[in-house]
Design a protein around this motif. Structure first.
Motif, mmCIF file in Angstrom:
data_model
loop_
_atom_site.group_PDB
_atom_site.id
_atom_site.type_symbol
_atom_site.label_atom_id
_atom_site.label_comp_id
_atom_site.label_asym_id
_atom_site.label_seq_id
_atom_site.Cartn_x
_atom_site.Cartn_y
_atom_site.Cartn_z
ATOM 1 N N GLU A 1 45.970 -23.259 25.942
ATOM 2 C CA GLU A 1 45.395 -22.847 24.648
ATOM 3 C C GLU A 1 43.870 -22.927 24.703
ATOM 4 O OE1 GLU A 1 47.124 -25.372 21.683
ATOM 5 O OE2 GLU A 1 49.093 -24.439 21.832
ATOM 6 N N SER A 2 43.378 -24.036 25.258
ATOM 7 C CA SER A 2 41.919 -24.209 25.354
ATOM 8 C C SER A 2 41.309 -23.146 26.257
ATOM 9 C CB SER A 2 41.590 -25.595 25.905
ATOM 10 O OG SER A 2 41.944 -26.582 24.959
ATOM 11 N N THR A 3 42.007 -22.831 27.369
ATOM 12 C CA THR A 3 41.509 -21.795 28.280
ATOM 13 C C THR A 3 41.489 -20.447 27.574
ATOM 14 O OG1 THR A 3 42.362 -23.022 30.174
ATOM 15 C CG2 THR A 3 41.900 -20.701 30.517
ATOM 16 N N ALA A 4 42.532 -20.159 26.789
ATOM 17 C CA ALA A 4 42.591 -18.894 26.037
ATOM 18 C C ALA A 4 41.486 -18.857 24.985
ATOM 19 C CB ALA A 4 43.955 -18.725 25.388
ATOM 20 N N ALA B 1 38.360 -16.353 24.770
ATOM 21 C CA ALA B 1 38.063 -15.581 23.556
ATOM 22 C C ALA B 1 36.617 -15.816 23.129
ATOM 23 C CB ALA B 1 39.023 -15.953 22.433
ATOM 24 N N LEU B 2 36.188 -17.078 23.156
ATOM 25 C CA LEU B 2 34.805 -17.393 22.789
ATOM 26 C C LEU B 2 33.811 -16.776 23.766
ATOM 27 C CD1 LEU B 2 35.127 -21.126 21.666
ATOM 28 C CD2 LEU B 2 34.690 -19.150 20.204
ATOM 29 N N SER B 3 34.151 -16.784 25.049
ATOM 30 C CA SER B 3 33.289 -16.157 26.049
ATOM 31 C C SER B 3 33.150 -14.664 25.777
ATOM 32 C CB SER B 3 33.841 -16.374 27.458
ATOM 33 O OG SER B 3 33.708 -17.724 27.821
ATOM 34 N N THR C 1 29.809 -10.289 23.461
ATOM 35 C CA THR C 1 29.603 -9.264 22.442
ATOM 36 C C THR C 1 28.411 -9.626 21.562
ATOM 37 O OG1 THR C 1 31.976 -8.821 22.399
ATOM 38 C CG2 THR C 1 30.713 -8.029 20.534
ATOM 39 N N ILE C 2 28.320 -10.904 21.209
ATOM 40 C CA ILE C 2 27.275 -11.347 20.289
ATOM 41 C C ILE C 2 25.909 -11.367 20.975
ATOM 42 C CG2 ILE C 2 26.434 -13.353 19.002
ATOM 43 C CD1 ILE C 2 29.316 -13.946 18.257
#
Length: 128
Positions: A22-25, A29-31, A36-37
């Motif tokens: 979950e943390s890797t996912a 996602a944050l990466s 994008t940001i």
């Protein structure tokens, strides 16, 4: 009971692996969001810099316009004062001219009376 301990450890390991997944996912996602940001942030920073520059230029133009307005107002006040002074001078000259005209009319009348007196004397001398 080592069996129970092993099962507990396996269960805990499974939970930890699940949390790790979950943390890797979430990390992935944050990466992806960061990727994008990042360009958006760069674009916003560039826009902000441009906006600040435009603001400085507009403030400079506004100050110049205010100064020009102040100078124009000052020139207007000076012209109005000059116009007032000319009116006063013109009024003074008109009064002076009217006075001189009256003096001239009086002098003409005095000369006319003197002329008539002299003509009367001349006539009297000729008749005598």
């Amino acid at each position: 009971s080592s069996r129970e301990l092993e099962e507990e450890l396996d269960a805990e390991l499974a939970k930890m692996q699940e949390k790790l997944a979950e943390s890797t996912a979430a990390n992935a996602a944050l990466s992806a969001q960061l990727e994008t940001i990042g360009p958006q942030l760069t674009s916003l920073e560039a826009s902000l810099t441009e906006s600040r520059q435009k603001l400085k230029e507009e403030q400079k133009l506004r100050r110049a316009a205010e100064q020009a307005q102040d100078e124009a107002d000052q020139r207007l006040r000076e012209m109005e004062q000059y116009q007032q002074n000319l009116r006063e001078e013109c009024d003074f000259v008109h009064e002076e001219l009217a006075f001189k005209e009256n003096e001239l009319d009086e002098s003409k009348m005095e000369l006319e009376v003197e002329k008539q007196r002299l003509q009367d004397e001349l006539t009297a001398v000729r008749e005598a």
